[in-house]
Design a protein around this motif. Structure first.
Motif, PDB file in Angstrom:
ATOM      1  N   LYS A 151      33.509  48.357  37.979  1.00 37.12           N
ATOM      2  CA  LYS A 151      31.950  47.926  37.691  1.00 37.12           C
ATOM      3  C   LYS A 151      31.997  46.355  37.464  1.00 37.12           C
ATOM      4  O   LYS A 151      31.146  45.759  38.308  1.00 37.12           O
ATOM      5  N   VAL A 152      32.584  45.835  36.787  1.00 40.14           N
ATOM      6  CA  VAL A 152      32.610  44.445  36.375  1.00 40.14           C
ATOM      7  C   VAL A 152      33.008  43.575  37.978  1.00 40.14           C
ATOM      8  O   VAL A 152      32.097  42.819  38.276  1.00 40.14           O
ATOM      9  N   LEU A 153      34.074  43.825  38.403  1.00 43.40           N
ATOM     10  CA  LEU A 153      34.656  43.220  39.540  1.00 43.40           C
ATOM     11  C   LEU A 153      33.375  43.542  40.628  1.00 43.40           C
ATOM     12  O   LEU A 153      33.021  42.471  41.593  1.00 43.40           O
ATOM     13  N   SER A 154      32.880  44.722  40.878  1.00 44.91           N
ATOM     14  CA  SER A 154      31.943  44.962  41.868  1.00 44.91           C
ATOM     15  C   SER A 154      30.720  44.157  41.754  1.00 44.91           C
ATOM     16  O   SER A 154      30.114  43.430  42.862  1.00 44.91           O
ATOM     17  N   VAL A 204      45.771  36.717  43.424  1.00 43.99           N
ATOM     18  CA  VAL A 204      44.666  36.088  43.346  1.00 43.99           C
ATOM     19  C   VAL A 204      44.595  35.099  44.645  1.00 43.99           C
ATOM     20  O   VAL A 204      43.700  35.056  45.446  1.00 43.99           O
ATOM     21  N   ASP A 205      45.605  34.482  44.894  1.00 47.21           N
ATOM     22  CA  ASP A 205      45.794  33.484  46.176  1.00 47.21           C
ATOM     23  C   ASP A 205      45.520  34.378  47.366  1.00 47.21           C
ATOM     24  O   ASP A 205      44.478  33.939  48.167  1.00 47.21           O
ATOM     25  N   LEU A 241      37.616  35.468  40.235  1.00 46.95           N
ATOM     26  CA  LEU A 241      39.069  36.387  40.444  1.00 46.95           C
ATOM     27  C   LEU A 241      40.070  35.972  39.395  1.00 46.95           C
ATOM     28  O   LEU A 241      40.914  36.712  38.926  1.00 46.95           O
ATOM     29  N   HIS A 242      40.343  34.611  39.500  1.00 46.49           N
ATOM     30  CA  HIS A 242      41.233  34.085  38.824  1.00 46.49           C
ATOM     31  C   HIS A 242      41.079  34.107  37.285  1.00 46.49           C
ATOM     32  O   HIS A 242      42.124  34.701  36.521  1.00 46.49           O
ATOM     33  N   LYS A 243      39.842  34.137  36.817  1.00 45.18           N
ATOM     34  CA  LYS A 243      39.623  34.376  35.395  1.00 45.18           C
ATOM     35  C   LYS A 243      40.003  35.813  35.108  1.00 45.18           C
ATOM     36  O   LYS A 243      40.674  36.083  33.978  1.00 45.18           O
ATOM     37  N   PHE A 244      39.422  36.828  35.838  1.00 48.31           N
ATOM     38  CA  PHE A 244      39.850  38.253  35.557  1.00 48.31           C
ATOM     39  C   PHE A 244      41.302  38.320  35.700  1.00 48.31           C
ATOM     40  O   PHE A 244      41.627  39.202  34.774  1.00 48.31           O
ATOM     41  N   ALA A 245      41.946  37.961  36.651  1.00 44.44           N
ATOM     42  CA  ALA A 245      43.478  38.029  36.926  1.00 44.44           C
ATOM     43  C   ALA A 245      44.129  37.435  35.537  1.00 44.44           C
ATOM     44  O   ALA A 245      45.214  38.113  34.906  1.00 44.44           O
ATOM     45  N   MET A 246      43.658  36.422  35.161  1.00 44.36           N
ATOM     46  CA  MET A 246      44.532  35.645  33.908  1.00 44.36           C
ATOM     47  C   MET A 246      44.161  36.343  32.633  1.00 44.36           C
ATOM     48  O   MET A 246      45.211  36.596  31.672  1.00 44.36           O
TER      49      MET A 246
END
Lengths: 204, 204
Positions: free
Chosen positions: B137-140, B196-197, B90-95
């Motif tokens: 899609k990626v997140l799922s 994210v947190d 999640l962190h990577k995605f959000a960053m």
DNA sequence: GTCTATATTTGGATAGAC
DNA sequence: GTCTATCCAAATATAGAC
């Protein structure tokens, strides 16, 4: 100061101009809706427009006033009261948001807002205060009450509000886009409820 | 097929036109950016533009191509690998989302997208597929892996993805609006991390 | 490839007759 | 209050000289 005898009545030309302008602005934005088109929609000449409005800008201002006048009747209620029940507070808020999302008139105004958002500084500022700050404030109060009563886990009420609101906005935007193209919103019809369910599980 | 000797080089007129057009479209949108302004920005006559582009539309198409070409390098990585670690995914995605949000070039393109979103059907469709479907899609996939490994509670991966993505988008929109008016984004600078947190606490 | 000149359309707005 | 006529500005686009 009556400008003319029928200016405020349904059949009045001024009212017709406003109605036509509203429809055209909401569809094409400020620049895209010309005085020409407005006049022809009403069925009068362009010059006749100027008997009722000083200029195009004045018409737009009257139309755009309606953007933030949606009757979001939350402030009238006792937030505290509802917040003590926990989830019903979120549900009520989300359902009001949903109602506005699917209400034809509010939908049109939301379109207009989105079209002009990056071209009109005043609308941007109003968006921030009316669509964001105001809602975050109401929600924060509710979440704060819930925390005091140990209904939900402790967390910064502002953050929780931001999280809750952002998804509502995103759903609304998607619905608006789909409906603009006359596409089905079936897949989103229960998204508001799903959001409330998921969110409540997240914070309780 | 070389149209002219310098069309693809930095100093080429065609390149200059593209650069000026990009800046003007991102600021004023399609209608607001006139061929006149583009020409005067480049420092040539309007007619000279037409030696390089058939018409305004063609310039716009070339500019708007860039909107969805942001190097969101997630698909290249092994999603499964990172998802097994849970929160870092999640962190990577959000960053990456944050990076794009604050990247000047991507910011401009996002502006353009927002300006044209309700006036350009093709952009609307691309928005849905590139900004929404693709990310969901990626997140799922990531959330699915996490569930399989009992890192997070069981829930519909699509719903979780929708929830996670919607807030990212909302932050991005707010940042873009603030920066459009040269306002401070201090209050939002850590919003991605906070999201994210909060979110991880919600689903773990 | 760029310029001047020009065509054409569209859009906002006003003057004055009715 | 509406119409005709008209003005002016801005915008897209083309033709042809250089």
């Amino acid at each position: 100061m009556p400008e003319n005898t029928t200016s405020n009545k349904k059949g009045g030309t001024k009212e017709k101009i406003l109605k036509a302008s509203r429809a055209l602005f909401c569809e094409y934005g400020y620049k895209g809706a010309s005085v020409r088109k407005i006049a022809s929609t009403v069925g009068i000449r362009e010059s006749a427009i100027y008997n009722h409005y000083k200029n195009k800008e004045e018409i737009f201002l009257e139309v755009s006033k309606e953007i933030f006048s949606s009757p979001f009747s939350f402030e009238n209620e006792d937030i505290r009261e509802l917040a003590l029940k926990g989830k019903p507070f979120l549900h009520k808020f989300a359902m009001q948001y949903k109602l506005i999302t699917f209400d034809k008139s509010n939908e049109n105004m939301f379109r207009l807002l989105m079209i002009e958002l990056l071209q009109n500084k005043e609308l941007r500022e109003q968006f921030m205060s009316e669509f964001h700050d105001k809602n975050v404030k109401v929600l924060s109060e509710g979440f704060f009450v819930m925390m005091q009563n140990n209904l939900i886990r402790s967390y910064d009420p502002m953050i929780i509000s931001y999280e809750f609101l952002s998804t509502l906005f995103y759903i609304r935007l998607q619905v608006t886009l789909l409906r603009f193209d006359s596409l089905s919103t079936n897949s989103l019809s229960t998204q508001f409820e799903k959001h409330v369910d998921f969110f409540w599980e997240s914070i309780k």
